[in-house]
Enzyme design. Structure first.
Site, PDB file in Angstrom:
ATOM      1  N   ASP A  60     -53.031  29.766   5.125  1.00  0.00           N
ATOM      2  CA  ASP A  60     -53.868  30.619   4.269  1.00  0.00           C
ATOM      3  C   ASP A  60     -53.330  32.066   4.205  1.00  0.00           C
ATOM      4  O   ASP A  60     -52.573  32.478   5.067  1.00  0.00           O
ATOM      5  CB  ASP A  60     -55.288  30.623   4.867  1.00  0.00           C
ATOM      6  CG  ASP A  60     -56.344  30.938   3.829  1.00  0.00           C
ATOM      7  OD1 ASP A  60     -55.986  31.374   2.733  1.00  0.00           O
ATOM      8  OD2 ASP A  60     -57.547  30.743   4.129  1.00  0.00           O
ATOM      9  N   ASP A  89     -56.952  22.428   1.536  1.00  0.00           N
ATOM     10  CA  ASP A  89     -58.076  22.651   2.436  1.00  0.00           C
ATOM     11  C   ASP A  89     -59.394  22.830   1.665  1.00  0.00           C
ATOM     12  O   ASP A  89     -59.568  23.796   0.923  1.00  0.00           O
ATOM     13  CB  ASP A  89     -57.757  23.904   3.276  1.00  0.00           C
ATOM     14  CG  ASP A  89     -58.773  24.140   4.366  1.00  0.00           C
ATOM     15  OD1 ASP A  89     -59.764  23.396   4.445  1.00  0.00           O
ATOM     16  OD2 ASP A  89     -58.582  25.096   5.143  1.00  0.00           O
ATOM     17  N   GLY A 113     -62.347  15.783   8.407  1.00  0.00           N
ATOM     18  CA  GLY A 113     -62.786  14.422   8.741  1.00  0.00           C
ATOM     19  C   GLY A 113     -64.030  13.969   8.001  1.00  0.00           C
ATOM     20  O   GLY A 113     -64.557  12.886   8.271  1.00  0.00           O
ATOM     21  N   ASP A 165     -61.451  22.518  13.464  1.00  0.00           N
ATOM     22  CA  ASP A 165     -60.281  23.260  13.956  1.00  0.00           C
ATOM     23  C   ASP A 165     -60.143  23.186  15.467  1.00  0.00           C
ATOM     24  O   ASP A 165     -61.130  23.280  16.202  1.00  0.00           O
ATOM     25  CB  ASP A 165     -60.394  24.729  13.550  1.00  0.00           C
ATOM     26  CG  ASP A 165     -60.173  24.918  12.068  1.00  0.00           C
ATOM     27  OD1 ASP A 165     -60.254  23.924  11.323  1.00  0.00           O
ATOM     28  OD2 ASP A 165     -59.916  26.059  11.659  1.00  0.00           O
TER      29      ASP A 165
END
Ligand code: GAL
Length: 668
Positions: free
Chosen positions: A332, A418, A460, A481
């Site tokens: 990012d 993401d 997930g 994370d």
């Protein structure tokens, strides 16, 4: 509470003046403003600089963010404010009688989803555990007998994740019978090196199989350890490909679909080494888990062009490249921040044609990818399907085609996609909604003439391992994370059995990136909080799990231990094995686990893990649980040496939080 404390203060002054002889105040220096009962030592009177806190610095009589310590609306005047993962070690020397405290999450976390667990250990034995606590839960009382205990350890573990874990040990005190307790440094065990240095003779490393789409640029570097100069050879390369003898780089394009059997060789003045290599030109890439680096776990949003170049160069200079580490991925924060007053582009996130712009930290993306490719490495990038990324930078929403085109034009070989800002767009979390953004980008990636590894990141949700392949991902995050704590790493790593059946060449479960070396998620780095044994566990487990291996530390700052940890070719072979079968647990009890994975050469890679935090233990793998019987050679992969021939079972003494990683092969 405040009132009670005031009364206490008056009583304490009174008591202090009466019994100061028995208090042994001379043994250590108290904060002069703190008044205490003579037979009680308050936790905040000890040297709190010795408390390890997962974030910020431990506070005396305040929360970690320096607010009045408050749990479920009750304000406490004394105690210590910490953040998980935290640890406080105190030497009682057998001369204290009770430990008392009131514990909970500080109200300052507001609506954030914090969760912690408090634990008290006496000489390695668990004395008390709070269970997972959440914000606004009423405080819990600890009141444990510590008679005879020499070493008191107070632990705050992250509960379900490690954000906003502001944990208070309020009104915490130790009743003393004799000597005054002393805070001790949380000792960091010394790193120890297991992997022998590679020899001078050439030895080819890396994957034995490689996938490419016909017509797309082929980029693969043959890697080998051994003395330089070294010459590389390839016999039977398919038409359209050529090898640079000096660098081992194979480039070109294969036009025809098919499986091509190649022989690779590496030669130096001492000898020659060769091995079979299969090229599969078809519709599947990433036939072994991607290995490389990602900027997030070290630099977070402090990443810039210079740091990325420094790491890429260091992957070559340190020799990591010779062990198959190949991707350099920017996470990012390379785009323009939304609503920012960026000096260069004046807040514009895209140009007049809708093409994405970089921020000032990445002045020339194409030059950067050119530099990295020039080193024989590959390059990756990050974005979100949402209008903005997790850190509020411009996302790909409604610009997917343009972005895919731009990423290919810049020369990227890997895309991490993401979810984050997409939460504001999605109409819910049905499977259909969860899949949608990933399908959209898949279509766009299929339109570009470049092989781009597609890494799905959505933590997930919706059991993505069941449909990651269907939406065209090459790997998919299976968890939230990771952080550099035992609790985070072990909880993630040891819970991957559910995803195991879905891993196969081209399609990998991703339990998140590595937390070894210097990490920090921002400009300030610290050495990983994992102990050396925990780091051996981390790498062994991620290799057994066929996880993508993405280093999360600045390679140019890597110490010898970390480099050693990441350059054991026999360990990396477990991860890169061509069969692509993910390990499963074959034995579990409360503190021991054995994970095993079948390898292409007929052997079984086995990790014997000790999850106990205090003692070494024997861990056994029974051969019948591996589906084998007879005489087998057991080889220690970290030490790269045979241990012996065993039948029926193999037992190892495994250090606390450590591993013994072996390969079990039939005796010839
Ligand atoms: C998270 C992701 C991290 C990192 C971060 C960047 O959602 O799980 O790995 O990419 O975003 O903001």
């Amino acid at each position: 509470m405040k009132k009670l404390q005031q009364i206490n203060l008056v009583i304490s002054i009174f008591v202090l003046s009466f019994c100061s002889f028995g208090c042994q105040a001379k043994d250590y220096v108290y904060d002069p403003v703190i008044v205490r009962d003579c037979d009680v030592v308050w936790l905040d009177e000890l040297d709190v600089s010795k408390v390890a806190s997962g974030y910020g610095s431990t506070q005396r009589n305040l929360s970690i963010d320096r607010n009045p310590m408050t749990i479920a609306g009750v304000v406490y005047d004394r105690g210590i404010g910490t953040h998980a993962t935290g640890e406080f070690n105190i030497c009682l020397d057998g001369e204290s009688s009770r430990f008392k405290a009131t514990v909970g999450i500080d109200d300052e976390v507001g609506e954030h989803k914090a969760s912690v667990e408090f634990m008290v250990y006496g000489d390695g034995v668990e004395l008390w555990r709070s269970g997972v606590m959440k914000p606004k839960m009423p405080a819990k009382q600890v009141d444990v007998d510590v008679s005879g205990v020499k070493h008191l350890k107070l632990v705050v573990d992250e509960g379900e994740n490690n954000s906003y874990d502001h944990a208070d040990w309020a009104d915490a005190s130790i009743e003393i019978a004799g000597k005054v307790p002393v805070a001790i440094n949380t000792s960091r065990p010394r790193p120890y090196i297991l992997t022998p240095k590679p020899g001078l003779q050439p030895r080819i490393t890396g994957p034995k199989v490689f996938g490419v789409r016909p017509g797309n640029p082929f980029l693969f570097t043959v890697t080998a350890t051994g003395q330089r100069p070294m010459k590389f050879l390839a016999i039977n390369l398919p038409r359209g490909l050529s090898l640079d003898f000096a660098t081992g780089r194979i480039t070109g394009t294969i036009e025809k679909e098919g499986t091509y059997k190649v022989k690779l060789a590496a030669e130096n003045s001492l000898s020659k080494n060769s091995r079979a290599f299969t090229i599969k030109a078809g519709d599947t890439i990433a036939l072994t888990p991607p290995m490389g680096w990602n900027s997030w776990n070290c630099w977070g949003c402090a990443v810039d062009d210079e740091k990325v170049r420094a790491t890429a160069k260091a992957i070559v200079d340190s020799g990591l490249i010779n062990h198959g580490w190949s991707y350099v991925n920017i996470d990012d924060c390379w785009m323009v921040k939304l609503n920012s007053d960026d000096p260069i582009v004046g807040g514009k996130t895209r140009d007049e044609n809708g093409m994405i712009l970089t921020n000032e930290k990445f002045p020339d993306m194409q030059a950067l990818t050119g530099y990295i490719h020039g080193l024989g490495l590959k390059v990756g990038l990050y974005t979100s399907p949402g209008p903005f990324t997790c850190q509020s930078y411009e996302g790909a929403y409604e610009h997917e085609a343009l972005d895919a085109q731009k990423f290919a034009e810049w020369g990227f070989d890997y895309l991490k996609y993401d979810w984050c800002g997409y939460g504001t767009v999605s109409k819910g979390k049905t499977l259909e909604e969860l899949k949608k953004p990933y399908q959209v980008m898949r279509r766009e990636l299929d339109h570009v003439k470049r092989d781009i590894v597609y890494s799905l990141c959505q933590y997930g949700m919706g059991d993505i391992w069941e449909w990651g392949e269907e939406v065209g991902g090459n790997c998919w995050r299976t968890t939230g994370d990771i952080t550099d704590s035992w609790s985070s790493m072990s909880k993630i790593g040891f819970s991957q059995d559910k995803c195991s059946p879905y891993a196969k060449p081209g399609y990998w479960n991703d339990p998140d990136m590595l937390v070894v070396g210097q990490v920090g998620w921002g400009p300030n780095l610290h050495p990983s909080n994992l102990t050396p044994d925990e780091q051996y566990t981390h790498i062994s487990l991620w290799c057994l799990l066929d996880s993508p291996l993405l280093i999360g530390c600045p390679v140019e700052q890597m110490d010898e231990f970390t480099l050693n940890l990441l350059t054991n070719d026999e360990v990396l072979e477990v991860n890169q094995d061509s069969l692509g079968i993910q390990a499963v647990p074959v034995f579990k009890d409360a503190t021991r686990q054995v994970w095993a994975k079948k390898m292409e050469d007929g052997s079984t890679a086995v990790g014997l893990f000790n999850l106990d935090g205090f003692v070494k233990q024997k861990v056994t793998v029974k051969f019948k649980n591996l589906g084998i019987n007879g005489d087998y050679v057991v080889r220690d992969l970290w030490r790269q040496r045979d241990i012996g021939v065993f039948s029926e079972s193999f037992t190892a003494v495994v250090p606390s939080h450590g591993v013994v990683l072996v390969k079990i092969s039939e005796k010839k």
